[in-house]
Design a protein around this motif. Structure first.
Motif, short mmCIF file in Angstrom:
data_model
loop_
_atom_site.label_atom_id
_atom_site.label_comp_id
_atom_site.label_asym_id
_atom_site.label_seq_id
_atom_site.Cartn_x
_atom_site.Cartn_y
_atom_site.Cartn_z
N THR A 135 40.09 63.83 49.09
CA THR A 135 38.72 63.62 48.57
C THR A 135 38.57 62.21 48.00
O THR A 135 37.61 61.94 47.29
N SER A 136 39.54 61.34 48.30
CA SER A 136 39.54 60.00 47.70
C SER A 136 39.16 58.90 48.70
O SER A 136 39.45 57.73 48.46
N TRP A 137 38.53 59.25 49.81
CA TRP A 137 38.10 58.24 50.78
C TRP A 137 36.90 57.49 50.23
O TRP A 137 35.95 58.10 49.72
N ARG A 138 36.95 56.15 50.34
CA ARG A 138 35.85 55.31 49.85
C ARG A 138 35.47 54.30 50.94
O ARG A 138 36.32 53.69 51.57
N LYS A 139 34.16 54.10 51.12
CA LYS A 139 33.66 53.20 52.15
C LYS A 139 33.57 51.77 51.64
O LYS A 139 33.39 51.53 50.45
N GLY A 140 33.68 50.82 52.57
CA GLY A 140 33.56 49.42 52.22
C GLY A 140 33.43 48.56 53.46
O GLY A 140 33.28 49.07 54.58
N THR A 141 33.49 47.25 53.27
CA THR A 141 33.37 46.28 54.36
C THR A 141 34.55 45.32 54.33
O THR A 141 34.92 44.82 53.26
N VAL A 142 35.15 45.08 55.49
CA VAL A 142 36.28 44.16 55.58
C VAL A 142 35.77 42.74 55.30
O VAL A 142 34.90 42.24 56.01
N ALA A 143 36.31 42.12 54.25
CA ALA A 143 35.85 40.79 53.84
C ALA A 143 36.71 39.68 54.44
O ALA A 143 36.20 38.66 54.86
N ARG A 144 38.02 39.90 54.46
CA ARG A 144 38.92 38.87 54.99
C ARG A 144 40.32 39.45 55.13
O ARG A 144 40.58 40.57 54.68
N PHE A 145 41.21 38.68 55.75
CA PHE A 145 42.62 39.04 55.84
C PHE A 145 43.42 38.32 54.75
O PHE A 145 42.99 37.29 54.24
N TYR A 146 44.57 38.88 54.40
CA TYR A 146 45.51 38.12 53.58
C TYR A 146 46.89 38.19 54.24
O TYR A 146 47.28 39.21 54.79
N ASP A 147 47.60 37.08 54.24
CA ASP A 147 48.91 36.97 54.88
C ASP A 147 48.93 37.59 56.27
O ASP A 147 49.77 38.44 56.58
N PRO A 148 48.01 37.18 57.16
CA PRO A 148 47.93 37.82 58.47
C PRO A 148 49.16 37.61 59.33
O PRO A 148 49.39 38.36 60.29
N GLU A 149 49.97 36.58 59.01
CA GLU A 149 51.18 36.33 59.80
C GLU A 149 52.33 37.24 59.37
O GLU A 149 53.35 37.31 60.04
N ASP A 150 52.15 37.95 58.25
CA ASP A 150 53.21 38.79 57.71
C ASP A 150 52.98 40.24 58.12
O ASP A 150 51.85 40.74 58.11
N ARG A 151 54.06 40.92 58.46
CA ARG A 151 53.94 42.34 58.81
C ARG A 151 53.32 43.14 57.68
O ARG A 151 52.62 44.13 57.91
N GLY A 175 51.17 41.94 55.56
CA GLY A 175 49.86 41.41 55.19
C GLY A 175 48.82 42.52 55.32
O GLY A 175 49.15 43.68 55.59
N GLY A 176 47.57 42.16 55.16
CA GLY A 176 46.57 43.22 55.24
C GLY A 176 45.15 42.73 55.18
O GLY A 176 44.86 41.56 55.44
N LEU A 177 44.28 43.65 54.81
CA LEU A 177 42.84 43.42 54.76
C LEU A 177 42.37 43.42 53.31
O LEU A 177 42.89 44.18 52.49
N ILE A 178 41.39 42.59 53.01
CA ILE A 178 40.67 42.69 51.74
C ILE A 178 39.36 43.40 52.06
O ILE A 178 38.56 42.92 52.87
N ILE A 179 39.17 44.55 51.44
CA ILE A 179 37.98 45.37 51.72
C ILE A 179 37.12 45.42 50.46
O ILE A 179 37.61 45.73 49.36
N LYS A 180 35.86 45.08 50.63
CA LYS A 180 34.90 45.13 49.52
C LYS A 180 34.32 46.55 49.47
O LYS A 180 33.56 46.94 50.36
N LEU A 181 34.72 47.33 48.47
CA LEU A 181 34.24 48.70 48.36
C LEU A 181 32.81 48.72 47.83
O LEU A 181 32.33 47.76 47.24
N GLU A 182 32.14 49.85 48.04
CA GLU A 182 30.74 49.95 47.65
C GLU A 182 30.53 49.92 46.15
O GLU A 182 29.42 49.67 45.68
N ASP A 183 31.60 50.22 45.38
CA ASP A 183 31.45 50.16 43.92
C ASP A 183 31.75 48.77 43.36
O ASP A 183 31.80 48.57 42.15
N GLY A 184 31.95 47.78 44.27
CA GLY A 184 32.15 46.40 43.84
C GLY A 184 33.58 45.95 43.76
O GLY A 184 33.85 44.76 43.62
N ARG A 185 34.53 46.87 43.86
CA ARG A 185 35.94 46.49 43.79
C ARG A 185 36.41 45.86 45.09
O ARG A 185 35.87 46.15 46.15
N GLU A 186 37.43 45.01 44.99
CA GLU A 186 38.13 44.51 46.15
C GLU A 186 39.40 45.32 46.35
O GLU A 186 40.18 45.49 45.41
N TRP A 187 39.60 45.83 47.56
CA TRP A 187 40.74 46.69 47.85
C TRP A 187 41.66 45.98 48.84
O TRP A 187 41.24 45.56 49.90
#
Length: 270
Positions: A59-75, A77-89
């Protein structure tokens, strides 16, 4: 003279070629890593913010928008996701089971211009710095005389005591516990034995209640004004935690933890 000149330039050329080759290799790894991802900048995504053991029923799924990558060359690494409540995930590439396309009704993906604006706005923490924007929910109302209410208070008390630390830096930490699911099962008699799975201190033959609960423990760490630190919120999901609850020789209730899964703490700056 010419020989000396060549001796000087040949190492320089070799170093230059090596640097170019390294830059190309790094660039190719970045491109390869980014292009293998399911999501790209501007995509809508949904993440399980509690890293549940069973994400399909979380029940902890939260929607957001992919804002950018971080450390994309690293296994890792990952995504920065802007959640609808304003947090960066921050979501690692390898944690694929806890990210998916949004389920149900959702807004269309942002266009390129909006994506650029979003990425730029994510360089600051303006949204999460707003007073009251991030906080712990209130604890459940644990009043009552039912067995379920008594057992909830005992479980809640385990974390309240831990939260009221004697450490000078943590003495003002407040802790709340919110129960998502709570079940009291059948009873069985307590038995004195070595390594009793119900735990110690029971009365031989006394009733032992089987309890299963899923709950979130939220710790509110205060800030420190001289440094400008506003503090942080730390949430930890405790999933399918099992307890054996019974009375000891003095008639007091005890709830011993016998199993369950504690998720990874999720921290959010206030």
């Amino acid at each position: 003279m010419k020989t000396n000149t060549y001796k000087i330039f040949i190492p320089v050329i070799i170093v230059a070629v090596a640097l170019i080759a390294l830059a190309l290799a790094t660039s190719s790894r970045v491109i390869a890593q980014a292009t293998t991802q399911q999501f790209k900048v501007g995509d809508r995504a949904e993440v399980d913010t509690m890293f549940s053991q069973h994400p399909e029923t979380s029940t902890s799924w939260r929607k957001g928008t992919v804002a950018r990558f971080y450390d994309p060359e690293d296994r890792f690494g990952g995504l920065i996701i802007k959640l609808e409540d304003g947090r960066e995930w921050r979501h690692r590439f390898v944690d694929k089971q806890w990210i998916r396309t949004p389920q149900g009704t959702d807004a269309p993906a942002a266009d390129n211009n909006k994506t650029t604006e979003l990425a730029a706005s994510n360089q600051t923490t303006a949204d999460t710095d707003k007073p009251g924007a991030v906080s712990c929910p209130a604890s459940d109302d644990l009043n009552g005389t039912s067995q379920a209410a008594i057992f909830k208070r005992l479980i809640d008390g385990r974390y309240e005591k831990n939260g009221k630390s004697l450490d000078e830096n943590n003495k003002n930490v407040s802790v709340t516990v919110h129960f998502d699911d709570f079940k009291v099962g059948a009873t069985h008699p307590y038995r004195h034995m070595i390594n009793n799975p119900d735990g110690p201190d029971g009365v031989n033959g006394g009733a032992v209640y089987a309890v299963k609960a899923t709950y979130v423990v939220c710790e509110d760490y205060p800030g420190y004004a001289p440094t400008g630190n506003k503090g942080e919120i730390q949430k930890t999901e405790h999933e399918n935690m099992t307890y054996s609850c019974f009375k000891d020789a003095t008639g007091d209730w005890i709830c011993n933890q016998t199993g369950g899964r504690q998720g990874r703490p999720q921290r959010t700056l206030k």
